[in-house]
Design a protein around this motif. Sequence first.
Motif, PDB file in Angstrom:
ATOM      1  N   SER A   6       0.844  -1.191   0.000  1.00  0.00           N
ATOM      2  CA  SER A   6       0.000   0.000   0.000  1.00  0.00           C
ATOM      3  C   SER A   6       0.883   1.247   0.000  1.00  0.00           C
ATOM      4  O   SER A   6       2.038   1.198   0.396  1.00  0.00           O
ATOM      5  N   PRO A   7       0.315   2.382  -0.439  1.00  0.00           N
ATOM      6  CA  PRO A   7       1.106   3.623  -0.389  1.00  0.00           C
ATOM      7  C   PRO A   7       1.402   3.989   1.058  1.00  0.00           C
ATOM      8  O   PRO A   7       0.816   3.439   1.989  1.00  0.00           O
ATOM      9  N   GLY A   8       2.288   4.928   1.253  1.00  0.00           N
ATOM     10  CA  GLY A   8       2.673   5.340   2.597  1.00  0.00           C
ATOM     11  C   GLY A   8       1.524   5.934   3.387  1.00  0.00           C
ATOM     12  O   GLY A   8       0.472   6.285   2.858  1.00  0.00           O
ATOM     13  N   ARG A   9       1.752   6.038   4.675  1.00  0.00           N
ATOM     14  CA  ARG A   9       0.729   6.515   5.613  1.00  0.00           C
ATOM     15  C   ARG A   9       0.407   7.996   5.426  1.00  0.00           C
ATOM     16  O   ARG A   9      -0.735   8.422   5.588  1.00  0.00           O
ATOM     17  N   TYR A  10       1.412   8.805   5.079  1.00  0.00           N
ATOM     18  CA  TYR A  10       1.242  10.258   5.009  1.00  0.00           C
ATOM     19  C   TYR A  10       1.058  10.686   3.560  1.00  0.00           C
ATOM     20  O   TYR A  10       1.901  10.413   2.710  1.00  0.00           O
ATOM     21  N   HIS A  11      -0.054  11.333   3.299  1.00  0.00           N
ATOM     22  CA  HIS A  11      -0.474  11.663   1.939  1.00  0.00           C
ATOM     23  C   HIS A  11      -0.448  13.161   1.715  1.00  0.00           C
ATOM     24  O   HIS A  11      -1.076  13.913   2.455  1.00  0.00           O
ATOM     25  N   LEU A  12       0.281  13.582   0.693  1.00  0.00           N
ATOM     26  CA  LEU A  12       0.259  14.974   0.250  1.00  0.00           C
ATOM     27  C   LEU A  12      -0.607  15.056  -0.989  1.00  0.00           C
ATOM     28  O   LEU A  12      -0.522  14.208  -1.871  1.00  0.00           O
ATOM     29  N   LEU A  13      -1.436  16.077  -1.045  1.00  0.00           N
ATOM     30  CA  LEU A  13      -2.294  16.303  -2.200  1.00  0.00           C
ATOM     31  C   LEU A  13      -2.193  17.757  -2.609  1.00  0.00           C
ATOM     32  O   LEU A  13      -2.396  18.660  -1.788  1.00  0.00           O
ATOM     33  N   LEU A  14      -1.868  17.980  -3.868  1.00  0.00           N
ATOM     34  CA  LEU A  14      -1.862  19.311  -4.462  1.00  0.00           C
ATOM     35  C   LEU A  14      -3.066  19.406  -5.378  1.00  0.00           C
ATOM     36  O   LEU A  14      -3.250  18.552  -6.252  1.00  0.00           O
ATOM     37  N   THR A  15      -3.907  20.410  -5.139  1.00  0.00           N
ATOM     38  CA  THR A  15      -5.036  20.667  -6.027  1.00  0.00           C
ATOM     39  C   THR A  15      -4.900  22.081  -6.586  1.00  0.00           C
ATOM     40  O   THR A  15      -4.306  22.956  -5.970  1.00  0.00           O
ATOM     41  N   SER A  16      -5.458  22.261  -7.764  1.00  0.00           N
ATOM     42  CA  SER A  16      -5.503  23.575  -8.393  1.00  0.00           C
ATOM     43  C   SER A  16      -6.910  23.776  -8.907  1.00  0.00           C
ATOM     44  O   SER A  16      -7.430  22.914  -9.638  1.00  0.00           O
ATOM     45  N   TRP A  39       6.795  21.489  -1.472  1.00  0.00           N
ATOM     46  CA  TRP A  39       5.669  21.693  -2.390  1.00  0.00           C
ATOM     47  C   TRP A  39       5.100  23.105  -2.262  1.00  0.00           C
ATOM     48  O   TRP A  39       4.749  23.718  -3.262  1.00  0.00           O
ATOM     49  N   VAL A  40       5.001  23.610  -1.030  1.00  0.00           N
ATOM     50  CA  VAL A  40       4.497  24.977  -0.847  1.00  0.00           C
ATOM     51  C   VAL A  40       5.425  25.953  -1.559  1.00  0.00           C
ATOM     52  O   VAL A  40       4.973  26.859  -2.264  1.00  0.00           O
ATOM     53  N   GLY A  41       6.731  25.767  -1.420  1.00  0.00           N
ATOM     54  CA  GLY A  41       7.687  26.638  -2.093  1.00  0.00           C
ATOM     55  C   GLY A  41       7.625  26.523  -3.611  1.00  0.00           C
ATOM     56  O   GLY A  41       7.747  27.518  -4.325  1.00  0.00           O
ATOM     57  N   ILE A  50      -2.636  22.721  -0.850  1.00  0.00           N
ATOM     58  CA  ILE A  50      -1.799  21.571  -0.527  1.00  0.00           C
ATOM     59  C   ILE A  50      -2.197  21.081   0.853  1.00  0.00           C
ATOM     60  O   ILE A  50      -2.282  21.871   1.796  1.00  0.00           O
ATOM     61  N   THR A  51      -2.477  19.794   0.962  1.00  0.00           N
ATOM     62  CA  THR A  51      -2.850  19.217   2.248  1.00  0.00           C
ATOM     63  C   THR A  51      -1.954  18.027   2.572  1.00  0.00           C
ATOM     64  O   THR A  51      -1.511  17.303   1.677  1.00  0.00           O
ATOM     65  N   LEU A  52      -1.698  17.850   3.856  1.00  0.00           N
ATOM     66  CA  LEU A  52      -0.967  16.696   4.376  1.00  0.00           C
ATOM     67  C   LEU A  52      -1.914  15.957   5.314  1.00  0.00           C
ATOM     68  O   LEU A  52      -2.416  16.540   6.276  1.00  0.00           O
ATOM     69  N   THR A  53      -2.170  14.690   5.013  1.00  0.00           N
ATOM     70  CA  THR A  53      -3.137  13.903   5.772  1.00  0.00           C
ATOM     71  C   THR A  53      -2.507  12.611   6.256  1.00  0.00           C
ATOM     72  O   THR A  53      -1.777  11.948   5.514  1.00  0.00           O
ATOM     73  N   ASP A  54      -2.813  12.241   7.497  1.00  0.00           N
ATOM     74  CA  ASP A  54      -2.446  10.929   8.042  1.00  0.00           C
ATOM     75  C   ASP A  54      -3.533   9.962   7.590  1.00  0.00           C
ATOM     76  O   ASP A  54      -4.664  10.028   8.066  1.00  0.00           O
ATOM     77  N   GLU A  55      -3.216   9.093   6.657  1.00  0.00           N
ATOM     78  CA  GLU A  55      -4.214   8.182   6.094  1.00  0.00           C
ATOM     79  C   GLU A  55      -4.693   7.138   7.105  1.00  0.00           C
ATOM     80  O   GLU A  55      -5.790   6.601   6.955  1.00  0.00           O
ATOM     81  N   ASP A  56      -3.894   6.860   8.131  1.00  0.00           N
ATOM     82  CA  ASP A  56      -4.315   5.881   9.145  1.00  0.00           C
ATOM     83  C   ASP A  56      -5.400   6.439  10.056  1.00  0.00           C
ATOM     84  O   ASP A  56      -6.305   5.723  10.457  1.00  0.00           O
ATOM     85  N   THR A  57      -5.298   7.715  10.403  1.00  0.00           N
ATOM     86  CA  THR A  57      -6.263   8.315  11.329  1.00  0.00           C
ATOM     87  C   THR A  57      -7.288   9.194  10.620  1.00  0.00           C
ATOM     88  O   THR A  57      -8.312   9.540  11.207  1.00  0.00           O
ATOM     89  N   GLU A  63      -2.058  22.240   6.050  1.00  0.00           N
ATOM     90  CA  GLU A  63      -2.654  22.688   4.800  1.00  0.00           C
ATOM     91  C   GLU A  63      -2.052  24.026   4.417  1.00  0.00           C
ATOM     92  O   GLU A  63      -1.578  24.782   5.264  1.00  0.00           O
ATOM     93  N   TRP A  64      -2.044  24.285   3.130  1.00  0.00           N
ATOM     94  CA  TRP A  64      -1.630  25.570   2.602  1.00  0.00           C
ATOM     95  C   TRP A  64      -2.584  25.940   1.492  1.00  0.00           C
ATOM     96  O   TRP A  64      -2.897  25.104   0.657  1.00  0.00           O
ATOM     97  N   PRO A  65      -3.065  27.143   1.401  1.00  0.00           N
ATOM     98  CA  PRO A  65      -2.916  28.160   2.441  1.00  0.00           C
ATOM     99  C   PRO A  65      -3.736  27.780   3.665  1.00  0.00           C
ATOM    100  O   PRO A  65      -4.707  27.029   3.545  1.00  0.00           O
ATOM    101  N   GLU A  66      -3.342  28.296   4.806  1.00  0.00           N
ATOM    102  CA  GLU A  66      -4.095  28.016   6.025  1.00  0.00           C
ATOM    103  C   GLU A  66      -5.475  28.627   5.900  1.00  0.00           C
ATOM    104  O   GLU A  66      -5.627  29.738   5.402  1.00  0.00           O
ATOM    105  N   GLN A  67      -6.453  27.888   6.351  1.00  0.00           N
ATOM    106  CA  GLN A  67      -7.821  28.396   6.335  1.00  0.00           C
ATOM    107  C   GLN A  67      -7.986  29.377   7.492  1.00  0.00           C
ATOM    108  O   GLN A  67      -7.502  29.132   8.591  1.00  0.00           O
TER     109      GLN A  67
END
Length: 76
Positions: A6-16, A39-41, A50-57, A63-67
């Motif tokens: 399976s892919p790693g536990r920590y998932h980065l997602l970039l959306t536009s 990625w933010v840079g 850009i979001t970073l999610t723990d797929e296990d929990t 997240e960027w930009p911060e809400q």
Amino acid sequence: MHSNQSPGRYHLLLTSSGRPVQHGWWDAEATARRKFTTWVGDWGQPGARITLTDEDTGEQLDEWPEQAPVVVSGGS
């Protein structure tokens, strides 16, 4: 050759404009957080998210930009 791993536990997602553009998964949180900063840079611009999610929990770790916090006014 296909892997059943399976892919790693920590998932980065970039959306536009709300559409997924790039994904990344890492097993180590420290690595994922370094990638998040990179990625933010590299990709942080208006319309990007850009979001970073723990797929296990299921917890969103960053997240960027911060809400902006939601301000709830009390009624008096």
